[in-house]
Each structure stands twice: as structure tokens, then as C-alpha cells.
Design a protein around this motif. Sequence first.
Motif, mmCIF file in Angstrom:
data_model
loop_
_atom_site.group_PDB
_atom_site.id
_atom_site.type_symbol
_atom_site.label_atom_id
_atom_site.label_comp_id
_atom_site.label_asym_id
_atom_site.label_seq_id
_atom_site.Cartn_x
_atom_site.Cartn_y
_atom_site.Cartn_z
ATOM 1 N N HIS A 98 0.812 -1.081 -0.020
ATOM 2 C CA HIS A 98 -0.174 -0.066 0.171
ATOM 3 C C HIS A 98 0.761 1.359 0.097
ATOM 4 C CE1 HIS A 98 -3.488 2.458 0.763
ATOM 5 N NE2 HIS A 98 -2.480 3.237 1.318
ATOM 6 N N ILE A 99 1.900 1.312 0.705
ATOM 7 C CA ILE A 99 2.921 2.419 0.747
ATOM 8 C C ILE A 99 3.396 2.509 -0.515
ATOM 9 C CG2 ILE A 99 4.992 3.365 1.681
ATOM 10 C CD1 ILE A 99 2.858 3.820 3.707
ATOM 11 N N ALA A 100 3.819 1.396 -1.372
ATOM 12 C CA ALA A 100 4.354 1.551 -2.482
ATOM 13 C C ALA A 100 3.276 2.369 -3.585
ATOM 14 C CB ALA A 100 4.759 0.171 -3.130
ATOM 15 N N ARG A 101 2.107 1.999 -3.329
ATOM 16 C CA ARG A 101 1.103 2.545 -4.331
ATOM 17 C C ARG A 101 0.937 4.274 -3.669
ATOM 18 N NH1 ARG A 101 -2.657 -1.875 -3.168
ATOM 19 N NH2 ARG A 101 -2.705 -3.355 -4.464
ATOM 20 N N GLU A 102 1.082 4.368 -2.596
ATOM 21 C CA GLU A 102 0.969 5.844 -2.234
ATOM 22 C C GLU A 102 2.156 6.675 -2.994
ATOM 23 O OE1 GLU A 102 -1.314 7.612 -0.067
ATOM 24 O OE2 GLU A 102 -2.516 5.569 -0.332
ATOM 25 N N ILE A 103 3.408 6.120 -2.764
ATOM 26 C CA ILE A 103 4.511 6.692 -3.348
ATOM 27 C C ILE A 103 4.228 6.727 -4.874
ATOM 28 C CG2 ILE A 103 7.028 6.365 -3.746
ATOM 29 C CD1 ILE A 103 7.183 4.749 -1.233
ATOM 30 N N HIS A 104 3.948 5.804 -5.473
ATOM 31 C CA HIS A 104 3.679 5.891 -6.835
ATOM 32 C C HIS A 104 2.911 7.048 -7.200
ATOM 33 C CE1 HIS A 104 1.306 4.427 -10.415
ATOM 34 N NE2 HIS A 104 2.399 4.883 -11.051
ATOM 35 N N GLN A 105 1.581 7.184 -6.434
ATOM 36 C CA GLN A 105 0.580 7.964 -6.834
ATOM 37 C C GLN A 105 1.233 9.399 -6.509
ATOM 38 O OE1 GLN A 105 -2.607 8.020 -8.457
ATOM 39 N NE2 GLN A 105 -1.707 5.981 -8.756
ATOM 40 N N ALA A 106 1.988 9.620 -5.619
ATOM 41 C CA ALA A 106 2.428 10.943 -5.070
ATOM 42 C C ALA A 106 3.792 11.600 -5.892
ATOM 43 C CB ALA A 106 2.869 11.148 -3.729
ATOM 44 N N SER A 107 4.263 10.540 -6.656
ATOM 45 C CA SER A 107 5.602 10.738 -7.300
ATOM 46 C C SER A 107 5.413 11.425 -8.910
ATOM 47 C CB SER A 107 6.088 9.279 -7.758
ATOM 48 O OG SER A 107 5.511 8.717 -8.668
ATOM 49 N N ASP A 108 6.541 11.816 -9.304
ATOM 50 C CA ASP A 108 6.340 12.527 -10.848
ATOM 51 C C ASP A 108 6.123 11.351 -11.764
ATOM 52 O OD1 ASP A 108 7.123 15.044 -9.746
ATOM 53 O OD2 ASP A 108 9.321 14.452 -10.025
ATOM 54 N N TYR A 109 6.203 10.106 -11.355
ATOM 55 C CA TYR A 109 5.960 8.856 -12.320
ATOM 56 C C TYR A 109 4.353 8.416 -12.213
ATOM 57 C CZ TYR A 109 10.930 9.049 -12.523
ATOM 58 O OH TYR A 109 12.128 9.496 -12.638
ATOM 59 N N ARG A 110 3.319 9.112 -11.567
ATOM 60 C CA ARG A 110 2.120 8.739 -11.326
ATOM 61 C C ARG A 110 1.223 8.288 -12.616
ATOM 62 N NH1 ARG A 110 1.930 14.389 -10.669
ATOM 63 N NH2 ARG A 110 2.790 13.969 -8.622
ATOM 64 N N ASP A 111 1.608 8.947 -13.822
ATOM 65 C CA ASP A 111 1.049 8.781 -15.124
ATOM 66 C C ASP A 111 1.543 7.368 -15.778
ATOM 67 O OD1 ASP A 111 -0.512 11.018 -14.885
ATOM 68 O OD2 ASP A 111 1.013 12.115 -15.954
ATOM 69 N N GLY A 112 2.261 6.826 -15.166
ATOM 70 C CA GLY A 112 2.960 5.609 -15.814
ATOM 71 C C GLY A 112 2.325 4.455 -14.666
ATOM 72 N N ALA A 113 2.651 3.206 -15.232
ATOM 73 C CA ALA A 113 2.223 1.950 -14.413
ATOM 74 C C ALA A 113 3.021 1.710 -13.250
ATOM 75 C CB ALA A 113 2.272 0.867 -15.501
ATOM 76 N N LEU A 114 2.396 1.085 -12.291
ATOM 77 C CA LEU A 114 3.233 0.558 -10.851
ATOM 78 C C LEU A 114 3.197 -1.039 -11.428
ATOM 79 C CD1 LEU A 114 4.225 0.611 -8.253
ATOM 80 C CD2 LEU A 114 1.746 0.223 -7.418
#
Length: 534
Positions: free
Chosen positions: A242-258
Motif C-alpha cells: 500500500h505504501i508503494a502505491r501511495e509513493i507511486h501516486q505522489a511521485s512524478d511517475y504517477r501517470d505511468g504504471a506500477l
Amino acid sequence: MSNKARILLIGYRKFSELINAVLPDYQDEAEIIIVESVASGSVDYHALVKEHNPDVVASAGSNAAFLQNSLKLPVIAQPVTDTDVVDAVARARRIGERVHVFTYAAKAESEGRLFSALPSLLGESLQHESYTTTDEASEKLLAMVSAGNTDVVVGPSYICELASRRGLPAVLIYSRESARAMLDEALQQARARSVERESVGSPGRFVIDSPQMSRVAELARTYARGSAAVLLQGESGTGKEHIAREIHQASDYRDGALVAINCGSIPNELFESELFGYVDGAFTSSRRGGRVGLVEQANGGVLYLDEVGEMPLSQQVKLLRVLQEHSVRPVGGTRELPLDFKVIAATNSDLQEAVEAGQFRDDLYYRLNVFTLRLPPLRERPEDVSAIAAHYLMEYARQYAVELDIPALMAKLKTPFKHYRWPGNVRELQNFAERLAVNAAHNTAIDELSLDELLPELSQPQPGEAMPAGLLKEQECRAIADAMRRRGGDKTAVSKELGISPTTLWRRLKEMDWSEGIDADGVGNKKGKYYSRG
């Protein structure tokens, strides 16, 4: 808002006609938007994605290759099978004797065995050209027209359009079967991204009441900035994904895939092809057209390395090179593909100890350990227990359509929850909540719920802070052995019940020398057969 997956298809006229022919099969599952376009630098595809907000993009041939290099969203390419080629050539021969086939190839030499065999069967009446860009395709088609030795053209939709403009009949190389294969893969990836966004965006899904987790959440938002790697450490079930998803969504890479990779589950012989992909004809059983690897799928997004401590040393060195160079060479390929992604690694083990023991490469450890987040176990943040339990009880009451007196149930659970040590952490607490809600669905009154029967883990002797490690290990082994008996050896069901990952369960069973037969003490005998992950 529709819950259907959203797929944006980009291609030329015959491509869109083919897709429209199979659309009725998908109208209940996906919202499919078709845009007729030849992919080039003159079109702003980022604006197109922003306008239609798809989960994935689908295209074919050089169009797909251009979009894969331009967009951060996953781009699914329509495959061309040998059967497609043979069928298309057969249809073309009914129109004219001299057939000219055009195919897209990631590299010029990857024509495959089929195109070596067909001319020998059909003689000079069949010619084949491959191309890597639309400009190259146009040049080769103009040369063909000038030669005047072609009756009918076979190729992708753009080639068919160019041929039609010059008065030549054209047959589309793609089939309905390959169109369905592309849409099936696009639908699968679109659903995965839709679920990911829903789980991240749902308010209150990750409940925090403790100062420890508030600090973790604050640091996660800070570490999300930039491209530096983040290492998540914590027991199974503490919320690393879940924390990994949170970081993904808050990052400059949010438009790319996780893109998540379970580092302990990929066999050595499949490691490179799974992570790095392969080109057409790379090996005997390779899929026509090649395959995009998991690392390349993360381009523009986040690569999540789950259970990174379980990765064998032989695989670590291959991954390290990709992380150092920020490029990947597919199996059988001749060129490096530049990549830009953020890395998040997760482990429930002490990687520093693993480095000192020679079980984990120190250079990979320092590459991953730029920022570190330690997720405390649930027993160290008791403030979160009641809040999380109430949250999941409410969710499962809604899911199973039952009326649940949550305050009364929480009052009944307060004392046993307070003294329980939560070996499975938040995942285990979630499982407890679902068990209680399911039984309430059978109209069982709160007062009649037997916690000893529904949650037998709570009634087991709980170790104190000073309990010897050996006794803790024995209790854990007994819990696993009991669960394996109840579930008939179903490891998936056992890992879900105990709130631990399948990889962790596999490791524990190996430590216990577990086999199908178990002794009276619940500890596996030493006759079991174990399978190495390489």
C-alpha cells in the motif's frame, strides 16, 4: 461513472474496421475509443490520452512501437501469427497472382522462418518486405509500385491504405482472432490498473491512528519526489504494498504504471525473458512479435520489487545492471532501450544482515537503499488496531449485505485484540474482520458469536515480551501446521488465513521440513521434497 475498463485504440482505417467487427464481444466489459491516426511526432498523443483518460492504449505494428516509446501508459500491440500471414496470402492469391507482403519488424533481420519458406513454396509470385518506421514503409511501397510487378498487397492497415490510394487491391494481414487476443490482453491490463487506482483512491482504505504510521506516511510523501529508490522494510502484512502505491501516486511517475515483481517466484531460466522481454525469434518457443518485459512495462512509472531479499544472487547481478544503466536489452536484441522509472523495493528480512552473510549483493543493496522506510508491526502501534478493525468490519458488512452492530462487536473484541501480538499484522486483522462479517451474514447475534471458534488464534497463549525466541518459533510452526491440516495442504488458503505472503509461507515450511505427512507434534518430518527457486 462507468466501472468498465477504458481502452484507447489508435490505428488506420482497416485496423478500426477490424476492431469494430469484434467490438460487440466486449461492449459489456470495456469502453473502447477508436482514433484513426498514423502515429508520428506531428500528433500530440499525450493530449489525446488526457482527453480520453484510458486505462491502456492498443495499436499495431509501427504505430504500437511509436506509442510504446512515447507514452507512459501501457501500449498493447496486436500480434501477427503465422496463421494470419498464411490466411492473408491465401485471400490475396484469390485476387491476383503476384502478392507483395509488408510486415512491421522491430529490427530488419527478424523476418522469421515463415517468410523464408513461403517464397520457396509460391515462387517469385510472392515477395516480402519488412519495415521499422512508417516512412520506411512508404518508401518501400513506392518502390514496389514503380517496379510494376505486384497484383495485390498484404500488410497492416497503413500499408493497405497507401496501396489503395495507388489503385492496388490490399488485404489486411491481421485477423479477428489476433484482434481478440490484443483486446483480451488490453482488457486484462486495464482491469489491473483500474483496480489499482480504485484501491489507492478509496478514502479511508489505509487507516492511520498512530503517530508511528503518521510519520511513515509523511516520509513516504517526501521520498516520492524525484527518481531515487525507496526501500520498504517490515513484517509481512504491515502494508508495504500500500505504501508503494501511495509513493507511486505522489511521485512524478504517477501517470505511468506500477509494475510489481515478486522477486522470489521467478525461475532462473525465465528470469531474463520475464523481466527484460525478448525480440521476435529470440528462441524456439518465443511468441511471434516478441514480448515486452516487466521492466520495460515500468518505463515512465514505478518498478516495485516485492520480496527483494528472496532474489537469488545469480538474478541480482542481472537486475543490478539494468538499475545502473537505466536501460534494458531484450533477449535476442541488438540494442539497448533507454528507460526512466522509479524503483521501490520491499522486504521482510534484514538486507544488511543478508549482505554480511554473502546472501545479497552489497552493490545492489546500496543501489536500492537510498531512502528507507520501516513499517512497524501492528503490535507496536496498538492505536491502529481498533480503527482498522472497525474500518474493515464496515467494508465487509457492506460487501456481504449484513447489518452489523460495530460498536458492540468492537467492545467484545477490545480485550482479546489488546493482548494479541498480530503475527500477520494488518492482513491478519483484515481476515479476522471478514470471518466475523461472514458469520454475521448467517444472522448470528453478536452475543452468540464464539470468538474461540471463529478466531481461535486469539485464545492461544500469547508470548510476553521476554518470551524466548525458540518458543515464539515453536508457536509459529504450530499455527502453520494447524492451518495446513485444516486447509488440506492448500498453501494459498493457508497464507491468506495466516495473513502472510506465499513466499514467506514457502520459507517457513522449508524451515519446518514440512512434507505431506506430519508427526503428532505438528512439525513436518524430513522426508519432504522441496523445489528450489534457483
